[in-house]
Write a protein that holds these residues in place. Structure first.
Motif, PDB file in Angstrom:
ATOM      1  N   GLN A 192       4.852  22.190  -4.992  1.00 28.43           N
ATOM      2  CA  GLN A 192       5.213  22.584  -3.622  1.00 28.43           C
ATOM      3  C   GLN A 192       3.969  22.990  -2.836  1.00 28.43           C
ATOM      4  OE1 GLN A 192       6.868  26.609  -2.596  1.00 28.43           O
ATOM      5  NE2 GLN A 192       8.778  25.438  -2.447  1.00 28.43           N
ATOM      6  N   GLN A 193       3.126  23.820  -3.437  1.00 24.06           N
ATOM      7  CA  GLN A 193       1.916  24.277  -2.746  1.00 24.06           C
ATOM      8  C   GLN A 193       0.963  23.125  -2.454  1.00 24.06           C
ATOM      9  OE1 GLN A 193       1.581  27.552  -1.708  1.00 24.06           O
ATOM     10  NE2 GLN A 193       3.693  27.649  -2.451  1.00 24.06           N
ATOM     11  N   ARG A 194       0.829  22.220  -3.398  1.00 21.49           N
ATOM     12  CA  ARG A 194      -0.078  21.083  -3.196  1.00 21.49           C
ATOM     13  C   ARG A 194       0.452  20.142  -2.117  1.00 21.49           C
ATOM     14  NH1 ARG A 194      -1.303  21.011  -9.580  1.00 21.49           N
ATOM     15  NH2 ARG A 194      -3.408  21.946  -9.457  1.00 21.49           N
ATOM     16  N   THR A 195       1.745  19.958  -2.087  1.00 17.63           N
ATOM     17  CA  THR A 195       2.325  19.106  -1.047  1.00 17.63           C
ATOM     18  C   THR A 195       2.106  19.709   0.324  1.00 17.63           C
ATOM     19  OG1 THR A 195       4.032  18.343  -2.597  1.00 17.63           O
ATOM     20  CG2 THR A 195       4.439  17.990  -0.251  1.00 17.63           C
ATOM     21  N   GLU A 196       2.315  21.010   0.443  1.00 18.72           N
ATOM     22  CA  GLU A 196       2.105  21.667   1.742  1.00 18.72           C
ATOM     23  C   GLU A 196       0.643  21.597   2.166  1.00 18.72           C
ATOM     24  OE1 GLU A 196       2.633  23.935   5.260  1.00 18.72           O
ATOM     25  OE2 GLU A 196       3.770  22.492   4.069  1.00 18.72           O
ATOM     26  N   HIS A 197      -0.272  21.759   1.214  1.00 17.53           N
ATOM     27  CA  HIS A 197      -1.702  21.667   1.549  1.00 17.53           C
ATOM     28  C   HIS A 197      -2.051  20.248   1.995  1.00 17.53           C
ATOM     29  CE1 HIS A 197      -5.776  22.924   1.751  1.00 17.53           C
ATOM     30  NE2 HIS A 197      -6.194  22.194   0.733  1.00 17.53           N
ATOM     31  N   ALA A 198      -1.477  19.260   1.322  1.00 14.88           N
ATOM     32  CA  ALA A 198      -1.714  17.870   1.734  1.00 14.88           C
ATOM     33  C   ALA A 198      -1.164  17.620   3.130  1.00 14.88           C
ATOM     34  CB  ALA A 198      -1.069  16.914   0.730  1.00 14.88           C
TER      35      ALA A 198
ATOM     36  N   GLN B 153      -9.298  11.255  -0.381  1.00 16.78           N
ATOM     37  CA  GLN B 153      -9.944  12.571  -0.392  1.00 16.78           C
ATOM     38  C   GLN B 153      -8.913  13.694  -0.404  1.00 16.78           C
ATOM     39  OE1 GLN B 153     -12.276  11.809   3.167  1.00 16.78           O
ATOM     40  NE2 GLN B 153     -14.194  11.936   1.990  1.00 16.78           N
ATOM     41  N   ILE B 154      -7.852  13.537   0.371  1.00 14.48           N
ATOM     42  CA  ILE B 154      -6.802  14.552   0.418  1.00 14.48           C
ATOM     43  C   ILE B 154      -6.125  14.683  -0.936  1.00 14.48           C
ATOM     44  CG2 ILE B 154      -4.516  15.061   1.393  1.00 14.48           C
ATOM     45  CD1 ILE B 154      -5.575  13.964   4.057  1.00 14.48           C
TER      46      ILE B 154
ATOM     47  N   THR C 253      -5.100  11.503  -7.919  1.00 13.47           N
ATOM     48  CA  THR C 253      -5.159  10.116  -7.484  1.00 13.47           C
ATOM     49  C   THR C 253      -4.300   9.892  -6.247  1.00 13.47           C
ATOM     50  OG1 THR C 253      -3.270   9.376  -8.806  1.00 13.47           O
ATOM     51  CG2 THR C 253      -5.437   9.397  -9.890  1.00 13.47           C
ATOM     52  N   THR C 254      -4.649   8.860  -5.494  1.00 12.06           N
ATOM     53  CA  THR C 254      -3.870   8.516  -4.314  1.00 12.06           C
ATOM     54  C   THR C 254      -2.444   8.150  -4.701  1.00 12.06           C
ATOM     55  OG1 THR C 254      -5.866   7.712  -3.219  1.00 12.06           O
ATOM     56  CG2 THR C 254      -3.763   6.996  -2.303  1.00 12.06           C
ATOM     57  N   ALA C 255      -2.304   7.452  -5.832  1.00  8.20           N
ATOM     58  CA  ALA C 255      -0.962   7.044  -6.273  1.00  8.20           C
ATOM     59  C   ALA C 255      -0.080   8.257  -6.546  1.00  8.20           C
ATOM     60  CB  ALA C 255      -1.071   6.173  -7.524  1.00  8.20           C
ATOM     61  N   ALA C 256      -0.660   9.280  -7.182  1.00  8.94           N
ATOM     62  CA  ALA C 256       0.123  10.489  -7.475  1.00  8.94           C
ATOM     63  C   ALA C 256       0.511  11.197  -6.182  1.00  8.94           C
ATOM     64  CB  ALA C 256      -0.675  11.420  -8.374  1.00  8.94           C
ATOM     65  N   LEU C 257      -0.427  11.280  -5.235  1.00 11.48           N
ATOM     66  CA  LEU C 257      -0.103  11.902  -3.952  1.00 11.48           C
ATOM     67  C   LEU C 257       1.023  11.149  -3.261  1.00 11.48           C
ATOM     68  CD1 LEU C 257      -0.521  13.714  -1.476  1.00 11.48           C
ATOM     69  CD2 LEU C 257      -2.379  12.184  -0.770  1.00 11.48           C
ATOM     70  N   ARG C 258       0.925   9.825  -3.214  1.00 14.01           N
ATOM     71  CA  ARG C 258       1.961   9.034  -2.545  1.00 14.01           C
ATOM     72  C   ARG C 258       3.323   9.250  -3.180  1.00 14.01           C
ATOM     73  NH1 ARG C 258      -1.807   3.681  -2.241  1.00 14.01           N
ATOM     74  NH2 ARG C 258      -2.784   4.105  -0.198  1.00 14.01           N
ATOM     75  N   GLN C 259       3.347   9.236  -4.507  1.00  8.74           N
ATOM     76  CA  GLN C 259       4.619   9.381  -5.218  1.00  8.74           C
ATOM     77  C   GLN C 259       5.271  10.731  -4.919  1.00  8.74           C
ATOM     78  OE1 GLN C 259       4.278   9.134  -9.481  1.00  8.74           O
ATOM     79  NE2 GLN C 259       6.328   9.964  -9.825  1.00  8.74           N
ATOM     80  N   HIS C 260       4.518  11.808  -5.086  1.00 12.79           N
ATOM     81  CA  HIS C 260       5.093  13.135  -4.915  1.00 12.79           C
ATOM     82  C   HIS C 260       5.345  13.443  -3.444  1.00 12.79           C
ATOM     83  CE1 HIS C 260       4.819  14.256  -9.089  1.00 12.79           C
ATOM     84  NE2 HIS C 260       3.551  13.910  -9.135  1.00 12.79           N
ATOM     85  N   PHE C 261       4.454  12.994  -2.565  1.00 12.42           N
ATOM     86  CA  PHE C 261       4.633  13.266  -1.136  1.00 12.42           C
ATOM     87  C   PHE C 261       5.884  12.579  -0.615  1.00 12.42           C
ATOM     88  CE2 PHE C 261       3.721  13.301   3.366  1.00 12.42           C
ATOM     89  CZ  PHE C 261       3.032  14.500   3.552  1.00 12.42           C
ATOM     90  N   HIS C 262       6.073  11.326  -0.997  1.00 14.83           N
ATOM     91  CA  HIS C 262       7.255  10.599  -0.543  1.00 14.83           C
ATOM     92  C   HIS C 262       8.527  11.224  -1.108  1.00 14.83           C
ATOM     93  CE1 HIS C 262      10.219   7.400   0.006  1.00 14.83           C
ATOM     94  NE2 HIS C 262       9.420   6.920   0.947  1.00 14.83           N
ATOM     95  N   SER C 263       8.461  11.684  -2.354  1.00 14.71           N
ATOM     96  CA  SER C 263       9.630  12.275  -2.991  1.00 14.71           C
ATOM     97  C   SER C 263      10.039  13.574  -2.302  1.00 14.71           C
ATOM     98  CB  SER C 263       9.341  12.544  -4.468  1.00 14.71           C
ATOM     99  OG  SER C 263      10.391  13.257  -5.078  1.00 14.71           O
ATOM    100  N   ARG C 264       9.058  14.380  -1.879  1.00 21.25           N
ATOM    101  CA  ARG C 264       9.365  15.698  -1.341  1.00 21.25           C
ATOM    102  C   ARG C 264       9.469  15.723   0.171  1.00 21.25           C
ATOM    103  NH1 ARG C 264       8.582  19.105  -5.753  1.00 21.25           N
ATOM    104  NH2 ARG C 264       8.630  21.014  -4.523  1.00 21.25           N
TER     105      ARG C 264
END
Length: 334
Positions: free
Chosen positions: A271-277, A290-291, A299-310
């Motif tokens: 949750q905290q990482r998603t909000e920071h992103a 970089q974000i 990784t960008t793939a991990a960010l995309r996966q979790h960001f889209h999910s949340r």
């Protein structure tokens, strides 16, 4: 995203036996939402049927400035919770109030409820076939009165786009902050949260059922460790490290952490990482890669996966919708 420069008008529709805290929440939270040069972003006004005084549950009467005609021009209509009256006792609503709510919705106003205000929206027919929430203690009654509503009593709030509902009491604050963030971005919402001295972000899907609503003391709780972890979001932080920082066993730390936050340590970190992103996407020119690193996704793939999910959209789509001009009050550094 609502991003026009005209001041957004909010009508708070109060009915008899209105919950005092719920009634004051919109004015308090939205009243703190301002631009970098302190220009107010919302105007909050209160109305009642006929413009008459009504009772509150807090031992005072409410003397409004407006009647139901306020709903004719409001951009957002908010119905606070009630502790008595036909919507709660038999699932019905005064015809004039129901008609005014439906008319506001039909012309495009955003409709919101706090706590048992969802009973009012449901009685007006605005929640049929929709997912919604209310205070968990009223869930069984709500289902009896309104079987055509997809009630989820486990979450803090539900954003249905044009109709939004929240759980009880403090969850109304979470919903108002969510709306500010949707309208004007994380920097504005975070400043409002600081002014109100509340957590800047609890996502809607977080459970209503938090075992220990009042945090433990700093000596025995996990608050200091949570702050320590927030300063290290870009680093991999293992559960054992968190427990060691709190000077607890992993099992004890996990139990205390969940009782204080309603989340597991892993869920909270995500949750905290998603909000920071989100904040970095809105306020910096950093690339998505970089974000991903700055927010601790790796990784960008991990960010995309979790960001889209949340959040419901990809990071690049979110940036296109929410990228804001530099705000002198908000930091642009990760």
């Amino acid at each position: 995203m609502r991003n026009n420069r005209a001041m957004h008008r909010i009508a708070v529709l109060a009915l008899d036996d209105v919950v005092g805290l719920d009634l004051g929440t919109p004015a308090q939270v939205f009243g703190t939402a301002r631009t970098g040069d302190l220009t107010p972003l919302y105007r909050v006004e209160v109305c009642t049927p006929g413009g008459r005084p009504i009772r509150s549950t807090a031992g005072f009467q409410v003397v409004p400035d407006h009647g139901l005609e306020l709903l004719d021009s409001a951009d957002t209509v908010i119905v606070p919770g009630i502790h008595d009256g036909p919507p709660l006792t038999d699932g019905t609503l005064d015809a004039s109030v129901a008609a005014a709510l439906r008319a506001a919705h039909d012309r495009g106003a955003r409709i919101m409820s706090i706590c048992t205000g969802a009973f009012v929206l449901a009685a007006a027919g605005l929640l049929d076939g929709r997912r919604a929430t209310t205070h968990w203690a009223y869930a069984d009654r709500f289902r009896r009165f309104h079987p055509h509503v997809d009630l989820d009593p486990d979450v803090l709030f539900v954003d249905g786009g044009d109709v939004l509902t929240s759980a009880g009491v403090a969850a109304g604050i979470d919903l108002c902050l969510h709306v500010i963030r949707t309208d004007h971005g994380s920097a504005v919402a975070n400043r409002s949260a600081r002014r109100c001295v509340v957590p800047p972000w609890r996502e809607g899907g977080q459970s209503q059922y938090i075992e220990r609503p009042v945090p433990r003391t700093a000596e025995t709780g996990t608050a200091a460790t949570r702050e320590w972890a927030r300063q290290r979001l870009q680093e991999p932080v293992a559960l054992r490290e968190l427990a060691a920082h709190a000077r607890m066993s992993v099992r004890t730390f996990t139990r205390h952490f969940r009782s204080e936050t309603g989340l597991s340590p892993a869920q909270w970190l995500l949750q905290q990482r998603t909000e920071h992103a989100r904040l970095l996407l809105e306020t910096t020119d950093l690339t998505v890669d970089q974000i991903a690193r700055h927010a601790g996704f790796g990784t960008t793939a991990a960010l995309r996966q979790h960001f889209h999910s949340r959040v419901g959209v990809a990071p690049t789509a979110y940036r296109r919708s929410f990228r804001r001009t530099p705000d002198p009050v908000a930091s642009s550094r990760p």
